[in-house]
Write a protein that holds these residues in place. Structure first.
Motif, PDB file in Angstrom:
ATOM      1  N   ARG B 383       0.809  -1.213   0.000  1.00 53.52           N
ATOM      2  CA  ARG B 383       0.000   0.000   0.000  1.00 53.52           C
ATOM      3  C   ARG B 383       0.853   1.280   0.000  1.00 53.52           C
ATOM      4  NH1 ARG B 383      -5.223  -0.434   3.551  1.00 53.52           N
ATOM      5  NH2 ARG B 383      -5.112  -2.365   2.370  1.00 53.52           N
ATOM      6  N   ASP B 384       1.994   1.235   0.695  1.00 55.18           N
ATOM      7  CA  ASP B 384       2.844   2.434   0.755  1.00 55.18           C
ATOM      8  C   ASP B 384       3.903   2.457  -0.346  1.00 55.18           C
ATOM      9  OD1 ASP B 384       3.878   0.223   1.914  1.00 55.18           O
ATOM     10  OD2 ASP B 384       4.855   1.258   3.578  1.00 55.18           O
ATOM     11  N   GLY B 385       3.670   1.703  -1.406  1.00 56.94           N
ATOM     12  CA  GLY B 385       4.531   1.805  -2.583  1.00 56.94           C
ATOM     13  C   GLY B 385       5.653   0.777  -2.600  1.00 56.94           C
ATOM     14  N   SER B 386       6.443   0.819  -3.656  1.00 56.46           N
ATOM     15  CA  SER B 386       7.499  -0.166  -3.867  1.00 56.46           C
ATOM     16  C   SER B 386       8.685   0.067  -2.937  1.00 56.46           C
ATOM     17  CB  SER B 386       7.996  -0.085  -5.308  1.00 56.46           C
ATOM     18  OG  SER B 386       8.767   1.091  -5.485  1.00 56.46           O
ATOM     19  N   TYR B 392      24.623   4.073  -4.900  1.00 56.95           N
ATOM     20  CA  TYR B 392      25.903   3.678  -5.498  1.00 56.95           C
ATOM     21  C   TYR B 392      26.798   3.147  -4.395  1.00 56.95           C
ATOM     22  CZ  TYR B 392      30.435   3.707  -7.672  1.00 56.95           C
ATOM     23  OH  TYR B 392      31.665   3.315  -8.134  1.00 56.95           O
ATOM     24  N   LYS B 393      27.350   1.981  -4.584  1.00 54.18           N
ATOM     25  CA  LYS B 393      28.039   1.301  -3.485  1.00 54.18           C
ATOM     26  C   LYS B 393      29.042   0.306  -4.052  1.00 54.18           C
ATOM     27  CE  LYS B 393      26.734  -1.275   0.643  1.00 54.18           C
ATOM     28  NZ  LYS B 393      25.631  -1.852   1.402  1.00 54.18           N
ATOM     29  N   GLU B 394      30.275   0.391  -3.662  1.00 54.51           N
ATOM     30  CA  GLU B 394      31.292  -0.618  -4.021  1.00 54.51           C
ATOM     31  C   GLU B 394      31.305  -0.950  -5.507  1.00 54.51           C
ATOM     32  OE1 GLU B 394      30.332  -3.843  -1.435  1.00 54.51           O
ATOM     33  OE2 GLU B 394      30.667  -2.642   0.361  1.00 54.51           O
ATOM     34  N   GLY B 395      31.263   0.072  -6.310  1.00 55.36           N
ATOM     35  CA  GLY B 395      31.426  -0.146  -7.743  1.00 55.36           C
ATOM     36  C   GLY B 395      30.170  -0.542  -8.488  1.00 55.36           C
ATOM     37  N   HIS B 396      29.022  -0.510  -7.836  1.00 54.31           N
ATOM     38  CA  HIS B 396      27.807  -0.806  -8.578  1.00 54.31           C
ATOM     39  C   HIS B 396      26.639  -0.024  -7.989  1.00 54.31           C
ATOM     40  CE1 HIS B 396      27.925  -3.961  -5.369  1.00 54.31           C
ATOM     41  NE2 HIS B 396      26.721  -3.499  -5.191  1.00 54.31           N
ATOM     42  N   VAL B 397      25.537  -0.042  -8.736  1.00 50.86           N
ATOM     43  CA  VAL B 397      24.306   0.542  -8.204  1.00 50.86           C
ATOM     44  C   VAL B 397      23.522  -0.581  -7.542  1.00 50.86           C
ATOM     45  CG1 VAL B 397      22.074   1.565  -8.806  1.00 50.86           C
ATOM     46  CG2 VAL B 397      24.179   2.385  -9.910  1.00 50.86           C
ATOM     47  N   LEU B 398      23.122  -0.352  -6.323  1.00 52.82           N
ATOM     48  CA  LEU B 398      22.312  -1.343  -5.616  1.00 52.82           C
ATOM     49  C   LEU B 398      20.875  -0.849  -5.546  1.00 52.82           C
ATOM     50  CD1 LEU B 398      21.920  -3.897  -3.918  1.00 52.82           C
ATOM     51  CD2 LEU B 398      22.565  -2.551  -1.903  1.00 52.82           C
ATOM     52  N   LEU B 399      19.969  -1.590  -6.172  1.00 49.82           N
ATOM     53  CA  LEU B 399      18.540  -1.284  -6.050  1.00 49.82           C
ATOM     54  C   LEU B 399      17.945  -2.201  -4.985  1.00 49.82           C
ATOM     55  CD1 LEU B 399      17.314  -1.163  -9.793  1.00 49.82           C
ATOM     56  CD2 LEU B 399      18.242   0.705  -8.412  1.00 49.82           C
ATOM     57  N   ARG B 400      17.077  -1.629  -4.151  1.00 47.11           N
ATOM     58  CA  ARG B 400      16.329  -2.436  -3.179  1.00 47.11           C
ATOM     59  C   ARG B 400      14.881  -2.003  -3.243  1.00 47.11           C
ATOM     60  NH1 ARG B 400      19.105  -4.657   1.153  1.00 47.11           N
ATOM     61  NH2 ARG B 400      21.337  -4.194   1.272  1.00 47.11           N
ATOM     62  N   TRP B 401      13.988  -2.907  -2.945  1.00 48.12           N
ATOM     63  CA  TRP B 401      12.569  -2.570  -2.959  1.00 48.12           C
ATOM     64  C   TRP B 401      11.794  -3.511  -2.040  1.00 48.12           C
ATOM     65  CZ3 TRP B 401      15.356  -4.514  -7.096  1.00 48.12           C
ATOM     66  CH2 TRP B 401      15.047  -5.812  -7.518  1.00 48.12           C
ATOM     67  N   ARG B 402      10.532  -3.170  -1.833  1.00 51.44           N
ATOM     68  CA  ARG B 402       9.662  -4.044  -1.048  1.00 51.44           C
ATOM     69  C   ARG B 402       9.007  -5.062  -1.987  1.00 51.44           C
ATOM     70  NH1 ARG B 402       7.023   0.872   0.686  1.00 51.44           N
ATOM     71  NH2 ARG B 402       8.311   1.848   2.278  1.00 51.44           N
ATOM     72  N   ALA B 403       8.760  -6.234  -1.468  1.00 47.35           N
ATOM     73  CA  ALA B 403       8.156  -7.283  -2.293  1.00 47.35           C
ATOM     74  C   ALA B 403       6.747  -6.888  -2.721  1.00 47.35           C
ATOM     75  CB  ALA B 403       8.106  -8.591  -1.521  1.00 47.35           C
ATOM     76  N   ALA B 404       6.476  -7.074  -3.986  1.00 45.31           N
ATOM     77  CA  ALA B 404       5.087  -6.960  -4.445  1.00 45.31           C
ATOM     78  C   ALA B 404       4.368  -8.264  -4.095  1.00 45.31           C
ATOM     79  CB  ALA B 404       5.054  -6.729  -5.952  1.00 45.31           C
ATOM     80  N   SER B 405       3.067  -8.227  -4.104  1.00 45.47           N
ATOM     81  CA  SER B 405       2.342  -9.457  -3.763  1.00 45.47           C
ATOM     82  C   SER B 405       1.370  -9.793  -4.895  1.00 45.47           C
ATOM     83  CB  SER B 405       1.585  -9.275  -2.453  1.00 45.47           C
ATOM     84  OG  SER B 405       0.673  -8.209  -2.583  1.00 45.47           O
TER      85      SER B 405
END
Lengths: 500, 500
Positions: B383-386, B392-405
């Motif tokens: 309900r409150d979005g993804s 940017y971290k240790e030479g890469h882009v790290l994406l994180r998100w909440r699980a969709a259902s």
């Protein structure tokens, strides 16, 4: 949309849409100064009325190399100015030099790669291109073409294999950074009323290399930054070059070299999908920048199809114009039948790969360039016919015939060959000096038909000879040495297609 | 001309024009007998309603090899008959096996070439194909496809580099001699009411190799001798394969391998000029033989363009169907948006090159095949979005998100990336198990936007997440190990495009 309508570029107007792309000649000395051979070569092209002559690559820097023209200091200006002026006097076409920067290469196999360049060295490349372009204008050329194709510095930046990890490598934007800086500097130095073209690769034709997926956006970026035309080549890379012991690696010897100068095993117009896709990208982005299409365009039908089919705005032909520099004039006069036709046997490519002077092997020996004639009377066979005979002998077919004669002078004979019941095709052309042709590209059990057409210095063709047929025995073995792949191709008496 | 009109072949009718070309799976054991994994794989394709399944190559002879299906003796018949029957039960599509002969290859780098074959061995190849085809019919398949492509025996006879100096090499007629003998024998064994297709190369994509100049006449010769369809591939040759110490040479590892399975650096439909040219040659010769076009065809628009634009009669898709075997059914139901899309990152190709089981890396781990679901409800973000974040971290882009259902089960997330101001493109897909994605394909000084779309087992897509942006520092250095080219690609959590 006719090929022979004038075509405007900034500060100049081409008399037609036909272009001679830059072509290695190996006529220059190591001093890089325009010499008699260079002058004669380009004046001959100018006489033939090609719309735009792109003079072979000349270096913007003074790094050591083999024979190569230079535009790296004002000392080269008088020779270049004289060349431009003589070309302008000889015909209606315009003339631009292609200017190049290349990296170091050693016989050991080592080569300098773009990741080894310091920021200062990169700035130096920008400066050198700017200076070179300004000299091109000072010399009286009608524009300048920036070489960003094949295996050279700017192409290696554009490459998908560009190994730099800083702002000059990685994303396409980064790979474009130096080429765009160069273009911007050149523009600042030459002004807006001077044509600045860019030649780069429509496809790298190597493993993991780029394709039109990148070439489209590259063209868009260059056009937005003010490129006045886009000229597309293909391949010609170091990555797949064949290593020959003791010779410097040469970037046209591998598969990507095949794709750069497609031989007789490729269809006509083999690379046209590249300019077609790139031009569509430009137009989608609202850019009217003209595109020069190349790649085995040898007939008027195909040249017209390029323009009509929106595969390009200008039509580049290198080998076809080397074989007959008068092709544009003959097309203009509707004398297509008198064009001396390239068979794409690539003797010229082999000469270049062997670091030899690049002539068309069809030219009269020792003349060093295509003959000139305004004659319109075709040659004739002797009253009792060509006397053409074919004989299987020592692993090849030997054709012999009687000399045709011409009111002016004979030039050569087109050999047409038929395999089984297939149509006759232009198989080879041989010079007039010889009334014999050895065909070693035959196989056991096959049947071939042959016929000849004589042609004179102006390209006028006489009647076809009678047809002769020959059967190849089942126990045929080719001679040890195939003349078509001889170590010294200059020894050949003609150019033979390599397809079957 | 719709993709979903039935398409007749001798003795059978395909329910639509979509074809699964033969694709290596490495699911077979060394015994060559159809096993559970093979059955499951092809039954899954059948369920998806593809019009024609070409089962991976099976050997007509008993020469040693790695895991490979066999059709070289009657002992294999029960397994094959069961496979054909199960596929027929699972869906409307028809099924043919591709049958292959290959030459010997050693880890030392030595490989048997066609010039080493005696006349008796050549006769043996003809016999083996005839027997194999007859077994295909006996097993209840709907036809048989003769493998004359890539690096295998019949392709090496067709090759322009065929080194034989007798009646089986040299001219195109000679190069065709064995393939035509094989076709003739197969026809004699299976009769006229059984579809016999031929797959060969539209272009060899190697130095001095053949192109459509030869492929057209090859197709004409095969069609005249009764081939019921022509399927065109490209490249996949030994000549430019990369030599890896201690491993047998593998023909898809060089440039010609790139051209065989064009990755994300190639335009969609990159090889379509081949079927277009070959089909035109057939039609000019009065032959109505259908042509299967392949080469990175992933969208319905492109599939329809193939048929409408006369680039082919049937549309072959390997990787797109591996990613989602239900693609034909979803297209038929106008549910294109729920197709799980291949990004042509070629993890499957890399798996094959590393002699590993060829799965699509998007599939749920351990399932070993694509999931099945008829659900039509898309997944939803919390309900409150993804909660998507990028760092940017240790030479890469790290994406994180909440699980969709999802009402049923989540399958994965599509990652879309934007470079600078360019449009968002489908950059990667990751499996649902993980709510993180590391993008190591970034470069200094660049700015990227990212967004996600969740999708469920049926491919239903949820709403796009918000967009997150990240700037890469100027002193960025990539991590030492790029996950996209990891030694064990099966360890990846998704498939990422390789283009920039």
């Amino acid at each position: 949309m006719s090929l022979f309508e004038p075509f405007p570029l900034p500060g100049t107007t081409l008399p037609n849409r036909l272009v001679l792309p830059a072509m290695v000649t190996r006529l220059s000395g190591e001093d890089g100064i325009v010499n008699d051979d260079i002058r004669a070569r380009y004046v001959r092209f100018a006489k033939g009325e090609v719309g735009l002559i792109v003079v072979e690559a000349m270096a913007v820097h003074s790094a050591k190399s083999g024979p190569l023209l230079r535009i790296s200091s004002d000392a080269f200006l008088p020779g270049l100015a004289d060349l431009a002026s003589r070309c302008h006097d000889a015909g209606p076409g315009k003339v631009v030099p292609q200017i190049i920067h290349f990296l170091k290469i050693a016989r050991s196999g080592w080569r300098q790669t773009v990741d080894l360049l310091s920021p200062e060295e990169i700035d130096g490349i920008v400066d050198a291109y700017g200076d070179g372009a300004q000299r091109a204008r000072a010399a009286g050329f009608d524009g300048v073409e920036l070489h960003m194709a094949h295996a050279y510095t700017l192409s290696s930046f554009l490459s998908r294999l560009n190994p730099r990890r800083d702002a000059y490598g990685g994303t396409l934007d980064n790979r474009l950074r130096l080429p765009l800086r160069v273009l911007e500097r050149v523009r600042a130095r030459v002004g807006n009323d001077f044509a600045v073209g860019v030649r780069f690769l429509g496809e790298e034709c190597i493993r993991n290399g780029y394709t039109v997926v990148d070439a489209g956006p590259i063209a868009v970026a260059l056009a937005r930054r003010g490129a006045d035309y886009i000229s597309l080549s293909a391949g010609g890379k170091f990555e797949d070059a064949r290593l020959i012991e003791g010779e410097p690696l040469y970037p046209y010897t591998g598969y990507s070299g095949d794709r750069c100068m497609p031989g007789s095993n490729y269809p006509d117009g083999a690379n046209l999908y590249m300019p077609e896709a790139v031009r569509a990208d430009l137009r989608r982005n609202g850019l009217a920048t003209p595109v020069i299409a190349v790649g085995k365009i040898g007939t008027r039908e195909m040249a017209e199809e390029v323009v009509r089919g929106e595969k390009g705005d200008l039509v580049g032909m290198a080998r076809a114009l080397l074989a007959d520099p008068d092709l544009p004039k003959k097309w203009r006069m509707d004398r297509q039948d008198s064009v001396v036709r390239c068979v794409y046997g690539n003797v010229c490519k082999t000469l270049d790969e062997n670091f030899k002077r690049v002539d068309c092997t069809l030219w009269p020996k020792k003349l060093g360039q295509a003959p000139t004639s305004e004659d319109v009377t075709p040659p004739e066979w002797p009253r009792d016919g060509s006397g053409l005979t074919a004989e299987y002998k020592e692993g090849h077919v030997l054709l012999r015939w009687r000399a045709a004669s011409d009111n002016e002078a004979m030039y050569g004979y087109e050999v047409l060959r038929q395999e089984g019941k297939n149509p006759f095709r232009h198989w080879s052309s041989v010079r007039a000096a010889s009334q014999r042709f050895e065909d070693a590209r035959v196989v056991p059990g096959a049947s071939y038909g042959y016929l000849l057409r004589p042609y004179d210095l102006a390209g006028n063709r006489g009647l076809a000879s009678e047809v002769v047929e020959v059967d190849i025995p089942d126990d045929h073995r080719p001679p040890d040495r195939d003349p078509a792949v001889a170590a010294d191709p200059a020894a050949l008496e003609g150019c033979t297609a390599t397809g079957h």
